[in-house]
Scaffold this active site. Structure first.
Site: not given
Length: 309
Positions: A52, A166
């Site tokens: 991320s 993610d």
């Protein structure tokens, strides 16, 4: 057990680092401070694994353009952050994420991951299979966009035949991609450290001066806000969702880190800032530097010879 590090004299080779950068929204700006501390204190980063925001900062560092990004993010105000968001309707995410990626591509340039001077892995999650995906080839910002696709916030990213989201869903602090590295130390940065009463270091005079207009506005807003709103806020839909996701990621991170513990762990308090508070860059960078110094001191390590430049 931390390996014995050779003295970093003029004749000795430098101490090399595999750097693991975790997820956490705007708290990821603390990664910049950690990297600055490492490079300024004689450590040489040979590889980066990031999830991320960790993938975003780590990928930009791997292009040798981190200072360009740091200068840009230090100039961000709240209104600039809002303008970088591109709302979407009828898609599986509030924002498309294309605008911010386009801005960053223009700012630092794009390239193939294989051409980077530092080994780089962006971690994502395959939405269909739930598998952890290590992105080590292809266009850098495609990998970053996949890794930052926070559920509900950014839409999933299609890369080849896979739909990716993610990497924090399966590995918030991805040490595993560095296990085969031939480096002296593995250093991990966890952006979900324990809450603290006052996690931020004191504001510098430059921060107060550079952001005085915004601070006057916020002071005015606080002054006119009805007193009843100052009470403890109720939890809305996204508060509950993010809190639940945080609890899930904490559990996963604990399990992953127990299996693959780093040599040095730098912890950033989870309440250091809100998910989208990217306008607090100077505070967060300073926090990263402070916590890196503290973590290395706690581990019995510290500054080596001054880094290059």
């Amino acid at each position: 057990m931390i390996p014995e590090i050779p003295a970093n004299t003029a004749s000795a080779r430098p101490t090399t680092v595999s750097l693991v950068l975790g997820s956490g929204g705007a708290r990821g700006l603390a990664h910049i401070g950690v990297i600055q501390w490492l490079t300024e204190n004689g450590y040489v980063i040979r590889s980066i694994s990031g999830t991320s925001m960790g993938a975003l900062v780590g990928g930009i560092y791997a292009t040798h353009k981190l200072e360009v990004y740091a200068e840009w993010v230090l100039a961000l105000e709240r209104i600039h952050v809002l303008r970088l968001l591109d709302p979407t309707i009828g898609r599986p995410g509030i924002f498309k994420g294309e605008r911010i990626i386009g801005v960053l591509r223009d700012l630092v340039g794009d390239c193939d991951i294989e051409a980077l001077p530092v080994a780089f892995t962006a971690v994502a999650t395959d939405l269909d299979s739930g598998q952890e995906v290590w992105l080590r080839s292809g266009r850098l910002f495609d990998a970053i966009r996949a890794s930052i696709a926070t559920p509900m916030v950014f839409t999933p990213f299609k890369l080849g035949e896979r739909t990716l989201i993610d990497g924090a869903v399966v590995n918030p602090v991805p040490v595993a991609p560095t296990l085969d590295d031939d480096t002296d130390l593995t250093v991990a940065v966890d952006l979900s450290g324990p809450r603290e009463a006052s996690p931020m270091p004191p504001l510098s005079p430059s921060l107060i001066g550079d952001n005085s207009y915004r601070r006057r506005i916020l002071k005015f807003v606080d002054a006119v806000r009805p007193a009843r709103q100052r009470a403890e806020p109720s939890r809305g839909l996204f508060d509950v969702a993010f809190t639940a996701m945080q609890a899930m990621e904490d559990t996963i991170a604990d399990l992953k880190l127990s299996a693959c513990p780093p040599d040095v762990m730098v912890e950033i308090p989870r309440n250091a800032c809100g998910f989208f508070e990217f306008w607090r860059a100077e505070e967060l960078i300073a926090l990263g530097r402070e916590r890196a110094a503290s973590a290395f001191a706690h581990a019995g390590l510290g500054a080596l010879a001054a880094g290059p430049g």
